[in-house]
Design an enzyme around this catalytic site. Sequence first.
Site, short mmCIF file in Angstrom:
data_model
loop_
_atom_site.label_atom_id
_atom_site.label_comp_id
_atom_site.label_asym_id
_atom_site.label_seq_id
_atom_site.Cartn_x
_atom_site.Cartn_y
_atom_site.Cartn_z
N GLU A 125 31.49 -74.37 14.16
CA GLU A 125 32.52 -74.78 15.12
C GLU A 125 33.92 -74.39 14.68
O GLU A 125 34.79 -74.11 15.52
CB GLU A 125 32.46 -76.30 15.34
CG GLU A 125 31.17 -76.80 15.97
CD GLU A 125 31.10 -76.52 17.46
OE1 GLU A 125 32.14 -76.59 18.13
OE2 GLU A 125 30.00 -76.20 17.94
N ASP A 157 35.85 -71.69 27.43
CA ASP A 157 34.42 -71.81 27.75
C ASP A 157 34.18 -72.65 28.99
O ASP A 157 33.05 -73.07 29.26
CB ASP A 157 33.67 -72.41 26.56
CG ASP A 157 34.11 -73.83 26.23
OD1 ASP A 157 35.12 -74.30 26.81
OD2 ASP A 157 33.46 -74.48 25.38
N THR A 210 39.09 -78.16 23.65
CA THR A 210 38.07 -78.55 22.67
C THR A 210 38.82 -79.04 21.44
O THR A 210 39.76 -78.37 20.98
CB THR A 210 37.18 -77.35 22.30
OG1 THR A 210 36.44 -76.95 23.46
CG2 THR A 210 36.20 -77.72 21.20
#
Length: 262
Positions: A47, A65, A70
Amino acid sequence: MKISGRLAAALLACAALVTTTTGTAQAADLTDPRLKDIAMQLVSSAENSSLDWRAQFGYIEDIKDGRGYTAGIIGFCSGTGDMLDLVELYKKRKPGNVLEKYLPALRKVNGTPSHAGLDPNYTKDWKTAAKDSAFRAAQESERDRVYFNPAVKQAKSDGVRALGQFAYYDAIVMHGNGGDRLSFSSIRKRALGKAKPPSQGGNETTWLNAFLDARVWAMKQEPEHEDTSRVDTAQRVFLKNGNLDLKTPLRWKVYGDSYEIK
């Protein structure tokens, strides 16, 4: 001393019981603090391209995405609801915090990639909040509640050890545990069409290969996840080596970068 056939059989049965019990006791699961930390490092390598998962509390960006921002140690997303739940928990634990004012916007953008109501200062305020121990604790609580605990619970129910538990956890982190065709539950269902987990009499390695096959299929359905190295050159390597207990040292690659846990 001559031993009767009946006595010999009893002794063998006892020996088998002791061996089985000992083997079970030695097979630590992912709730073991050291193994849990290893799991966090493995996810962080994929990640965040770093083993230092504790340095990621303040991480935040839009990785394009379709999930909005995020952020944090597990990739909480403004577009998928888990970031909203996190900020609501933070408000409950520390009313008046720097992120509380964004709750109305987070509710509106949930389910979308939008930043409406968040820009231009949300990322700055997230980084500020990340310096607060209460916010860091909230991130860990939500990580465990939403991702880690459900993954380990299902894995134990399926009879798989630490590697399988991690494979489930990593899948839930990326795909969520909803009802859509690419979610963790759908990946597991797809694997069940090819093999049986140990709890149903299946072989653990065969089952995990089927699960990872299903995971790779799910990843390839989304362009942003088409690089499957977190499975191919990490989890699959451990499985091929027979390292079902995630024993160190561990060596793997993600996106071409090499990592090691000694």
